[in-house]
Design a protein around this motif. Structure first.
Motif, PDB file in Angstrom:
ATOM      1  N   UNK A   1      33.501  56.428  16.564  1.00 39.31           N
ATOM      2  CA  UNK A   1      32.244  56.346  15.820  1.00 39.31           C
ATOM      3  C   UNK A   1      31.601  57.713  15.631  1.00 39.31           C
TER       4      UNK A   1
ATOM      5  N   UNK B   1      40.324  52.403  23.010  1.00 33.12           N
ATOM      6  CA  UNK B   1      40.144  51.182  23.793  1.00 33.12           C
ATOM      7  C   UNK B   1      41.431  50.843  24.536  1.00 33.12           C
TER       8      UNK B   1
ATOM      9  N   UNK C   1      37.503  45.682  30.363  1.00 34.41           N
ATOM     10  CA  UNK C   1      38.326  44.495  30.110  1.00 34.41           C
ATOM     11  C   UNK C   1      39.356  44.309  31.224  1.00 34.41           C
TER      12      UNK C   1
ATOM     13  N   UNK D   1      29.979  51.259  21.094  1.00 29.63           N
ATOM     14  CA  UNK D   1      30.727  50.675  22.202  1.00 29.63           C
ATOM     15  C   UNK D   1      29.843  50.480  23.433  1.00 29.63           C
TER      16      UNK D   1
ATOM     17  N   UNK E   1      27.795  47.477  23.255  1.00 33.99           N
ATOM     18  CA  UNK E   1      28.558  46.235  23.153  1.00 33.99           C
ATOM     19  C   UNK E   1      29.195  45.814  24.465  1.00 33.99           C
TER      20      UNK E   1
ATOM     21  N   UNK F   1      29.691  44.635  28.291  1.00 39.06           N
ATOM     22  CA  UNK F   1      28.947  43.769  29.208  1.00 39.06           C
ATOM     23  C   UNK F   1      29.394  44.116  30.616  1.00 39.06           C
TER      24      UNK F   1
END
Lengths: 337, 337
Positions: free
Chosen positions: A84, A230, A263, A286, A289, A291
């Protein structure tokens, strides 16, 4: 449905429309020899009416300016799509250039043949200056730019220097600061998912991490990957857990890497931040976004792009205006550590 | 550290280095009048040695080609950064142009003044053709391109047609197909998070959804947003649940929208796909990153970019080669519905 074929207007169309001789149109377009005011007016009107594209030749011969500035992005496929920062930097550059009436022209370098073609393009006089993003050491495009003394700004601090002025953040200090914050939360086994060590940003972030840990630095807890992606976070975190399941702190070299690592941590049943504290770098979308939301280093991406454009514009006014720029970063502390 | 100032080489430098008269250099650069073979060789060597940027004038006057093709992106900030399709389309275009020896030149339109400046640039002869992405109806850049009959390809199918040839997917048929698949899983209350209804892609996806539901279509279950963004998914899903908590199926207009909707569904304690089945559009990285992985429509983004470049290159060979192209999509069924 097939649209009707379109013919590009030629000089012949201008000649026919203006009702003057081919030689007169030619003298008008080349700016050489006598053309009456009446003929000039008719030719101008004919050019407009038939939609003839004037060669930029004429314009450049007079002003010696194309009024365009290149923006060279060196990024492999995944990085370009996922990063980004590049978009924000580009829009910052666009804003500054637009204010000065310059056109931003983005050139993508995804292969060696791209680098050669872009170098030829820059030598062709199509742009008055250039912003180089993510330039690597011994980069072919940067070398071409130095050779023709095109006004330029490099975003990032190329290893070994180079003579081109640059706009950068202090990756080293920023990485040290956020690692110190992470350690201060009581983490004992702190690892790093390091990316892009062939780039100044990647190498400096690892150096800052290493310095922050000092005596406690353990090389086996550094997992490296060529990309700030990612997927590199997903894979890197799995490797880090394999090397030491007791890891309780992670500095990911970018927010995208951190998102992938989260993740993997979740898949391994680790709670964040209770079991593992994790921090990123960039403060991109990111970070919001993830959690839980990510603690990270905010890069002033739009300002970086703006400053790079200003640096090029300043050189267009005076070649001596090429001072390097370092912009400040901020640690943004959220819930992930 | 301040780098040393760099001076751009001028014609004077070439004159001094070549040891010939200013008039000779001028005749050489303009390609007019007599220049001896010896003088030409010395001037060539001097140009190379001092790094003089030749005006593209000379080149264009001979070839009438810039060997560059523009790629105009109309996207507000967030979309440009978050939309993975644009990056893939761009790289597909770059690949096809590079094969033909053409330079891709990306032009960003983020404001009305950008649109005007880009139009001027396209009229300036800097590019031989142009690919327009996400063009809207009555788009200023598209109108300028039509006026000067620049070889062009539009990605997407502009409402109302326009005379420019286009490369598109069948958004209507693809949306109908995936909605039918969603309904076939037994969902009774199916809503849509519709985006960008001012663009052909957005309007056609809503039309396909509407057609698939037929008699069961309920307008109150369509929530609209200008953007195909994660945030529009977060907000839109909250609105949809507010309108009808019994919603059990959702078609999100893009994968990013679906990812945002999943976040909201999770926050409201809905299980996916047990309580709510959700499908997206694009098969971008977002689809793989969702938990559970997203059922979606795969767009051939790279092929779309490649086809658009071929369409422009074909027109450069023959203006009659401007046939529209429609590329196939595929439903990719995963775990989210």
């Amino acid at each position: 449905m097939t649209p009707p074929p379109r013919q590009r207007a030629t000089v012949h169309d201008v000649v026919a429309r203006a009702g003057v001789s081919r030689g007169t149109v030619s003298r008008f377009l080349n700016g050489t020899g006598y053309v009456s005011a009446d003929a000039a007016a008719r030719i101008e009107a004919a050019i407009e009416a038939v939609g003839y594209v004037r060669n930029n030749a004429a314009r450049n011969l007079v002003t010696q300016r194309s009024m365009a500035v290149g923006f060279v992005v060196h990024e492999p496929h995944q990085l370009f799509l996922g990063d980004p920062n590049i978009g924000s930097i580009m829009l910052g550059t666009n804003d500054a250039l637009a204010d000065a009436g310059y056109q931003l022209v983005v050139l993508v370098v995804a292969s060696d043949s791209d680098a050669e073609r872009v170098s030829t393009y820059l030598r062709g006089g199509f742009v008055d200056g250039v912003v180089l993003v993510s330039a690597r050491t011994h980069d072919a495009v940067a070398e071409a730019v130095e050779k023709i003394a095109l006004p330029a700004a490099v975003i990032g601090q190329p290893e070994g220097g180079g003579s081109l002025p640059h706009v950068a953040i202090d990756n080293h200090a920023a990485a040290r600061e956020i690692t110190e914050r992470l350690v201060a939360t009581g983490r004992r086994r702190v690892g790093m998912l390091a990316s892009a060590l062939d780039r100044d940003s990647g190498a400096d972030r690892l150096a800052g991490f290493t310095e922050a840990l000092g005596e406690r630095f353990d090389e086996s807890l550094v997992v490296t990957d060529p990309l700030y992606s990612y997927t590199s976070g997903v894979r890197g975190m799995a490797e880090l857990l394999r090397r030491d399941p007791s890891v309780d702190g992670v500095f990911a070299a970018s927010d995208a890497v951190a998102a992938g690592a989260i993740e993997t941590l979740r898949a391994h049943g680790r709670r964040i931040p209770e079991d593992v504290g994790i921090v990123g770098f960039d403060d991109s979308d990111w970070a919001q976004r993830c959690t839980p939301k990510l603690s990270t280093v905010a890069q002033p991406a739009h300002d970086i792009g703006h400053a790079a454009a200003r640096l090029v514009l300043d050189q267009l006014r005076s070649p001596e205006a090429a001072a390097n720029v370092t912009l400040p970063t901020t640690v943004v502390w959220r819930a992930s550590a």
